[in-house]
Write an enzyme that holds these catalytic residues in place. Structure first.
Site, PDB file in Angstrom:
ATOM      1  N   ARG A  43      10.381 -22.851 -37.710  1.00 55.12           N
ATOM      2  CA  ARG A  43      11.053 -24.089 -38.097  1.00 55.12           C
ATOM      3  C   ARG A  43      10.729 -24.485 -39.540  1.00 55.12           C
ATOM      4  NH1 ARG A  43      10.527 -28.723 -33.723  1.00 55.12           N
ATOM      5  NH2 ARG A  43       8.606 -27.595 -33.485  1.00 55.12           N
ATOM      6  N   LYS A 142       3.503 -11.776 -22.904  1.00 55.75           N
ATOM      7  CA  LYS A 142       2.914 -12.489 -21.778  1.00 55.75           C
ATOM      8  C   LYS A 142       2.348 -13.812 -22.263  1.00 55.75           C
ATOM      9  CE  LYS A 142      -1.422 -12.005 -20.544  1.00 55.75           C
ATOM     10  NZ  LYS A 142      -2.415 -12.565 -21.480  1.00 55.75           N
ATOM     11  N   HIS A 172      -0.153  -5.546 -23.417  1.00 53.99           N
ATOM     12  CA  HIS A 172      -0.663  -4.708 -24.511  1.00 53.99           C
ATOM     13  C   HIS A 172      -1.725  -3.714 -24.047  1.00 53.99           C
ATOM     14  CE1 HIS A 172      -4.019  -7.590 -24.783  1.00 53.99           C
ATOM     15  NE2 HIS A 172      -4.645  -6.702 -25.518  1.00 53.99           N
ATOM     16  N   LYS A 176      -2.830   0.654 -25.227  1.00 50.82           N
ATOM     17  CA  LYS A 176      -4.126   1.148 -25.705  1.00 50.82           C
ATOM     18  C   LYS A 176      -4.232   2.651 -25.465  1.00 50.82           C
ATOM     19  CE  LYS A 176      -6.648  -3.137 -24.756  1.00 50.82           C
ATOM     20  NZ  LYS A 176      -7.365  -3.542 -25.952  1.00 50.82           N
ATOM     21  N   GLU A 210     -15.420  -9.647 -21.672  1.00 54.16           N
ATOM     22  CA  GLU A 210     -15.315 -10.069 -23.072  1.00 54.16           C
ATOM     23  C   GLU A 210     -16.549 -10.893 -23.415  1.00 54.16           C
ATOM     24  OE1 GLU A 210     -11.169 -11.057 -24.535  1.00 54.16           O
ATOM     25  OE2 GLU A 210     -11.087 -11.779 -22.488  1.00 54.16           O
ATOM     26  N   ASP A 229      -4.479 -15.001 -16.986  1.00 58.43           N
ATOM     27  CA  ASP A 229      -4.595 -14.436 -18.328  1.00 58.43           C
ATOM     28  C   ASP A 229      -4.886 -12.931 -18.306  1.00 58.43           C
ATOM     29  OD1 ASP A 229      -4.654 -14.828 -21.165  1.00 58.43           O
ATOM     30  OD2 ASP A 229      -6.838 -14.685 -21.119  1.00 58.43           O
ATOM     31  N   HIS A 234      -3.102  -7.388 -17.044  1.00 57.49           N
ATOM     32  CA  HIS A 234      -3.883  -6.234 -17.518  1.00 57.49           C
ATOM     33  C   HIS A 234      -4.637  -5.514 -16.381  1.00 57.49           C
ATOM     34  CE1 HIS A 234      -2.821  -8.012 -21.228  1.00 57.49           C
ATOM     35  NE2 HIS A 234      -3.828  -8.842 -21.355  1.00 57.49           N
ATOM     36  N   LYS A 334     -14.742 -14.228 -19.621  1.00 60.15           N
ATOM     37  CA  LYS A 334     -15.066 -14.558 -21.010  1.00 60.15           C
ATOM     38  C   LYS A 334     -16.562 -14.841 -21.097  1.00 60.15           C
ATOM     39  CE  LYS A 334     -10.696 -15.401 -22.660  1.00 60.15           C
ATOM     40  NZ  LYS A 334     -10.169 -14.397 -23.581  1.00 60.15           N
TER      41      LYS A 334
END
Ligand code: BG6
Length: 484
Positions: A43, A142, A172, A176, A210, A229, A234, A334
């Site tokens: 925008r 996603k 994604h 990999k 992670e 998520d 995944h 996480k």
């Protein structure tokens, strides 16, 4: 071949973090078709030149060889153009159409790197403006919805404007190299196939850990959680790659048909199974990499009373002949102890013990996905450790490091996927029925966890998650690989 890549969300987070670096790498490697244009859409009121300067800032912080020289960036920047567009204004799509018509490229990619809540609007507007042509391919990031109903709604709207073979749904992880190696391992070699079944495999563990927290995405993450998520997409795609039957060919639909069968074979959750085999956790303050880090509820954008899970451990059951009785454990979170994604295939112990060594000690294949990419085959051998007992064995392992073998600078996930969209290869993209089956499986968990903190287990940042995840797997007589 000429292409136009129309990047909705051209100044957004994904373009900034992933897409621009991937496009630059493809440009540098000479794999991006020369006759291309990248048209950033947002925008903002920017000229082409201002857009190029903005993107150049992206590369300013890049260290080492990945950083383009000014001359190299200038050549890449020739591809970059900008078009102002308000997603809800039909007239703006008309202007986009005119601009695309001037060039009339062989392939037009509409990359929707925007909030998913805008997908339906953009698709409707594209169709209304006559921008859905046989040359058009649409790329969807996603998360595609936040549950089965919203996912279906998006897919239905997309379907009205585009045929399925024009739709590229990104996960994604499939881009990999390490995940593609999983397909190569299973279907390029005959060695493992006879072993790859319930008679020989005791259990399979998929870990995507992670060490990072939610970074600047607190608000997004707080309405999403680890199940949506990471697991719905995944982790389940990894389970599909591990559990699917050999496809009849490498064609996209042959592969996707087999993945779909796995997703449909996942045993649906019952309330009892959720209590016993679905663990959710949320990180509190702790230490990661020697640095103190705040707890999840203190992260910017996160509600101080949040009940969102940042960790999930599940036992999935695949109800078919090949996998009956073989638990698939999935774990992701996480702020765990390390960035480490790997798969452990635990083979059954030898049926009769003639050695003194506990038989569970080896017999496993470890597929490292990241940060290392490779294979480890853990076996028992006659070592020198115990001179008195010649019958006690020592665990040893064969270690194949794909980064060393092929070089760590292999094609990155987004680079691979962008090139595949340009070439029209759908193998590494997810079909709508796969997505729906995956949502259907996680939905009872979403419902059970929605808006309450029953059994939401705290864990310290920098740990391997709540102890309940270890207790869950221990109930079946197993343990996670780092607990061996
Ligand atoms: C994304 C998630 O899909 O994958 C992020 O939204 C997560 O929360 C990321 O950090 C992990 O990807 P990678 O490639 O770093 O393992």
């Amino acid at each position: 071949m000429s292409f136009d890549l129309v990047l909705f969300g051209g100044t957004g987070d994904l373009a900034w973090r992933k897409l621009m670096p991937a496009l630059f790498q493809a440009f540098r490697h000479g794999t991006l078709p020369k006759d291309g244009r990248i048209l950033g859409i947002a925008r903002d009121d920017l000229t082409n030149e201002q857009y190029r300067q903005l993107i150049q800032q992206r590369f300013a912080g890049v260290e080492g060889a990945k950083r383009p020289s000014p001359e190299e960036f200038a050549r890449f920047a020739e591809l970059l153009h900008f078009q102002r567009l308000d997603l809800s204004r039909p007239g703006d799509y008309g202007r986009l159409k005119d601009r695309l018509a001037q060039r009339n490229a062989d392939v037009v990619l509409m990359y929707l790197a925007t909030a998913p809540s805008l997908f339906a609007t953009v698709c409707e507007q594209l169709a209304a403006a006559g921008l859905s042509t046989p040359q058009t391919r649409i790329v969807l990031e996603k998360p595609l919805g936040h549950d089965l109903a919203s996912n279906r709604e998006i897919n239905d709207t997309v379907r009205k404007a585009f045929r399925e073979e024009q739709v590229f749904r990104i996960d994604h992880y499939l881009g990999k190299p390490s995940v593609q190696n999983l397909f190569a391992l299973r279907f390029g070699n005959a060695l493992f196939e006879p072993l790859w079944r319930r008679e020989n495999i005791a259990n399979i563990q998929v870990t995507i850990a992670e060490d990072l927290g939610v970074e600047k995405r607190g608000a997004f993450y707080d309405s999403t959680g680890a199940l949506r998520d990471m697991v719905q997409n995944h982790a389940l795609q990894l389970v599909c790659a591990l559990a699917m039957e050999p496809p009849i060919s490498a064609d996209a639909d042959a592969i996707r048909d087999e993945k779909l069968k796995v997703l449909r074979s996942l045993r649906p959750w019952t309330p009892e199974a959720i209590t016993q085999f679905a663990i959710r956790g949320q990180y509190g303050p702790g230490t990661v990499g020697g640095e103190p880090v705040p707890g999840y509820r203190d992260e910017p954008g996160v509600s101080p009373q949040s009940t969102t899970e940042t960790f999930v451990a599940l036992r999935a059951v695949i109800a078919n002949w090949r996998w009956a009785g073989v638990p698939f454990y999935i774990r992701t979170g996480k702020r765990l102890a390390a960035r480490d994604a790997h798969i452990v295939v635990n083979f059954r112990a030898a049926p009769h013990a003639i050695f003194r060594t506990p038989l569970g000690a080896a017999n496993r294949l470890v597929i490292n996905l990241q940060p290392r990419d490779g294979l480890e085959l853990h076996l028992l051998a006659q070592g020198q450790d115990d001179r008195r007992h010649s019958q006690s064995l020592t665990p040893v392992h064969l270690d194949l490091d794909f980064d060393k073998r092929f070089g760590a600078e292999r094609v990155g996930a987004y680079e691979r996927l962008l090139l595949d969209v340009i070439d029209g290869r759908l193998n590494l993209f997810v079909r709508s029925d796969e997505q729906e089956a995956a949502w259907r499986w996680v939905e009872p968990l979403l419902d059970a966890w929605q808006g309450n903190d029953a059994d939401l287990r705290p864990y310290a940042a920098g740990s391997w998650g709540p102890s309940a995840a270890s207790a869950m797997i221990a109930r079946d007589g197993y343990c996670w690989s780092e607990e061996l």
